[in-house]
Motif scaffolding. Structure first.
Motif, PDB file in Angstrom:
ATOM      1  N   HIS A  69       4.086   1.051   1.996  1.00 54.93           N
ATOM      2  CA  HIS A  69       3.883   0.099   3.082  1.00 54.93           C
ATOM      3  C   HIS A  69       3.822  -1.315   2.511  1.00 54.93           C
TER       4      HIS A  69
ATOM      5  N   PRO B 112      -0.984 -11.212  14.923  1.00 58.07           N
ATOM      6  CA  PRO B 112      -1.286  -9.915  15.545  1.00 58.07           C
ATOM      7  C   PRO B 112      -1.983  -8.952  14.580  1.00 58.07           C
ATOM      8  N   SER B 113      -2.590  -7.951  15.155  1.00 53.85           N
ATOM      9  CA  SER B 113      -3.273  -6.934  14.352  1.00 53.85           C
ATOM     10  C   SER B 113      -2.282  -6.260  13.413  1.00 53.85           C
ATOM     11  N   GLY B 114      -2.693  -6.114  12.153  1.00 53.68           N
ATOM     12  CA  GLY B 114      -1.821  -5.467  11.179  1.00 53.68           C
ATOM     13  C   GLY B 114      -0.842  -6.404  10.514  1.00 53.68           C
ATOM     14  N   SER B 115      -0.924  -7.707  10.817  1.00 52.74           N
ATOM     15  CA  SER B 115       0.049  -8.633  10.235  1.00 52.74           C
ATOM     16  C   SER B 115      -0.288  -8.978   8.784  1.00 52.74           C
ATOM     17  N   GLY B 116      -1.484  -8.596   8.318  1.00 50.44           N
ATOM     18  CA  GLY B 116      -1.812  -8.819   6.913  1.00 50.44           C
ATOM     19  C   GLY B 116      -2.816  -9.935   6.662  1.00 50.44           C
ATOM     20  N   LYS B 117      -3.490 -10.401   7.701  1.00 57.74           N
ATOM     21  CA  LYS B 117      -4.437 -11.517   7.545  1.00 57.74           C
ATOM     22  C   LYS B 117      -5.591 -11.142   6.618  1.00 57.74           C
ATOM     23  N   SER B 118      -6.211  -9.996   6.896  1.00 64.79           N
ATOM     24  CA  SER B 118      -7.339  -9.582   6.045  1.00 64.79           C
ATOM     25  C   SER B 118      -6.877  -9.332   4.624  1.00 64.79           C
ATOM     26  N   THR B 119      -5.735  -8.685   4.502  1.00 64.82           N
ATOM     27  CA  THR B 119      -5.217  -8.385   3.165  1.00 64.82           C
ATOM     28  C   THR B 119      -4.990  -9.677   2.385  1.00 64.82           C
TER      29      THR B 119
ATOM     30  N   VAL C  15       2.915  -4.803   2.921  1.00 68.08           N
ATOM     31  CA  VAL C  15       2.020  -5.480   3.870  1.00 68.08           C
ATOM     32  C   VAL C  15       2.090  -7.001   3.771  1.00 68.08           C
TER      33      VAL C  15
ATOM     34  N   PHE D 112       0.890  -1.170   0.000  1.00 64.21           N
ATOM     35  CA  PHE D 112       0.000   0.000   0.000  1.00 64.21           C
ATOM     36  C   PHE D 112       0.921   1.211   0.000  1.00 64.21           C
TER      37      PHE D 112
ATOM     38  N   GLU E 224     -12.603 -12.840  10.505  1.00 66.87           N
ATOM     39  CA  GLU E 224     -13.069 -12.555  11.869  1.00 66.87           C
ATOM     40  C   GLU E 224     -14.594 -12.510  11.944  1.00 66.87           C
TER      41      GLU E 224
END
Ligand SMILES: Nc1ncnc2c1ncn2[C@@H]1O[C@H](COP(=O)(O)OP(=O)(O)OP(=O)(O)O)[C@@H](O)[C@H]1O
Ligand SMILES: [Mg+2]
Lengths: 226, 247
Positions: free
Chosen positions: B19, B40-47, B21, B16, B167
């Motif tokens: 960034h 952890p949050s921000g580790s790229g799971k959703s992406t 990701v 991004f 999630e």
């Protein structure tokens, strides 16, 4: 003659009123015609521009924003005069009716485009994503998912803006259109009595008060239950 | 398990702007497999999930789902997306439509079914998530758990080959989580391949074939639930598991 009698004589003169009632009615019909044309074409063009803008094609969007800002910035009367007195210079001579229609149509187009656009962009991204993730095309997502929700949000501001702009039909009296105000003013100069203006004001109230009340009603019940 | 994977993503990078990701993620999902992704949050799971159905455009790498190259410009993306169901944390139901309307929209617009056909399929899907009697309710009239089950029905009505869950229970009140996990368990038992991003470790333990731990754009470690939860090899995994088990 008391002051009260003079007041009645000036603003509620029964003889003058009955004499010019047919003119005022004619003017009212013309105002309705003009208003209907402005509302239908202005709102449709505004929606068309907002939809075009949603495709996110930059040069086109800059053009749309420019046009919209132009018509939002210019006083409507200036646009009317420009079209009515200006266009003949290039060989076009629109009537006062057409000049007013086009002018207020562009103004309503511009303001409504901004309102539609605000509605479309206020729909959460998740709605687009859910729709696209099930294979809906951009167009289907826009038309079936996003726009219905956006339109609902836009109804109250759109109603208010439409009323404000449609009242501008009174400006047509400047370019010799026999709408309510035009009819009333010429009746005043012919009869040397301002009573026709009272009738004109009543005609405007009958036309616009229900719209104003309706706008208020929509505003109180627009909250979307999620 | 040796057959062609239903999802095969290789070398996925996602930037991004400046960034970085996703930094080269490989993910192969076998038919009927459930892969559970933590991190952890921000580790790229959703992406990562969103790259699989191309809601997010991978910067590089390849994604093949059910034999279809998702990144090939010749692929009919809208058609391909019907094979990949997705369920979001925030449900994303269409608030102006009934539950049945939500489930049948794509059936009518994309799958080209008539209203009658779509309604029949839609009702079956709602029945599978236990909401046959809520077909006429709008999202605003449903609990969070019911909304998420409608969202699942919306996806499975298209008969996808794989389901992505991002999630799915994170925005639910605790007492409603069970109903959604129940539906996911049924789906899993029916043989649906699934990638699930979630913090529901209990579900992972008894439903996941494989747990993947992501950190800073990479899959750091993967293994069976018991390997990852009880004997993680990596220090980063261990400290993450330790943290979430405290809660
Ligand atoms: N559209 C975007 N534009 C810019 N940055 C983004 C975008 N989407 C995600 N990111 C960034 O990418 C990183 C990974 O985000 P992602 O949502 O994939 O993380 P996640 O593992 O799902 O986290 P969480 O557990 O909080 O959901 C984050 O730093 C996030 O800020
Ligand atoms: Mg996430």
């Amino acid at each position: 003659m008391s002051a009260w009698d003079r007041f009645l004589e000036a603003f509620f003169n029964p003889v003058v009123m009955s004499r010019y009632l047919p003119d005022i009615l004619k003017g009212t019909l013309l105002t309705i015609e003009l208003a209907a044309l402005i509302i239908v074409s202005g709102l449709a063009l505004g929606l068309a521009l907002a939809l075009l803008r949603s495709f996110g094609f930059r040069p086109l969007n800059l053009l749309i924003i420019f046009v919209v800002d132009l018509f939002r910035a210019l006083p409507p009367l200036v646009i009317i005069v420009f079209i009515y007195f200006g266009l003949p210079a290039v060989g076009l001579s629109p009537s006062g009716f057409v000049s007013t229609w086009l002018s207020l149509m562009f103004v309503l187009m511009a303001f409504s485009e901004e309102i539609y656009w605000a509605g479309i962009t206020s729909i959460p991204k998740g709605q687009w994503e859910a729709a696209r993730s099930t294979g809906l095309t951009y167009g289907h997502a826009l038309m079936s998912v996003v726009l219905p929700q956006a339109l609902r949000l836009t109804i109250p501001p759109l109603t208010n803006r439409t009323i404000a702009i449609t009242k501008g039909t009174a400006l047509a009296s400047v370019v010799a259109v026999g709408e309510i105000l035009g009819m009333a003013s010429s009746a005043v100069s012919n009869s040397y009595n301002p009573s026709p203006l009272t009738m004109g004001a009543v005609a405007y109230l009958i036309l616009f008060l229900p719209m104003v009340v309706f706008g208020r009603y929509l505003e109180t019940r627009m909250a979307w239950k999620r | 398990m040796a057959a062609r994977p239903i999802v095969e993503a290789r070398g996925i990078h996602k930037h991004f702007g400046s960034h970085h990701v996703l930094k080269g993620v490989d993910l192969a999902l076998a038919e009927r497999e459930l892969a559970f992704v933590i991190g952890p949050s921000g580790s790229g799971k959703s992406t990562l999930l969103r790259c699989l159905n191309r809601l997010e455009e991978p910067s590089s790498g390849s994604v093949v789902v059910d034999g279809v190259d998702m990144l090939d410009p010749r692929t009919d993306l809208n058609h391909a997306r019907q094979r990949i169901g997705m369920v979001f944390q925030s449900f994303n139901l269409y608030p102006h439509m009934t539950a049945l309307g939500n489930v049948t929209l794509a059936l009518r617009k994309v799958a080209g079914k008539t209203r009658e056909e779509a309604d029949a399929v839609g009702r079956t899907a709602l029945d599978r998530v236990g909401l046959a009697d809520r077909a006429g309710h709008t999202p605003g009239q449903l609990s969070g758990g019911q909304q998420q089950r409608v969202a699942i029905a919306r996806a499975i009505a298209l008969e996808p080959r794989v389901m992505l869950f991002d999630e799915p229970t994170s925005s639910l009140d605790p007492e409603l989580v069970g109903s959604v996990l129940g539906v996911m368990r049924d789906l899993r038992e029916s043989g649906m391949a699934m990638v699930v991003v979630s913090h529901e470790m209990g579900f992972a333990r008894n439903a996941a074939d494989r747990v993947l731990f992501m950190d800073q754009g990479l899959i750091v470690e993967e293994g069976t639930p018991s390997q990852i939860f009880e004997a993680p090899a990596q220090e980063r995994t261990r400290s993450f598991i330790g943290q979430i088990q405290k809660h």
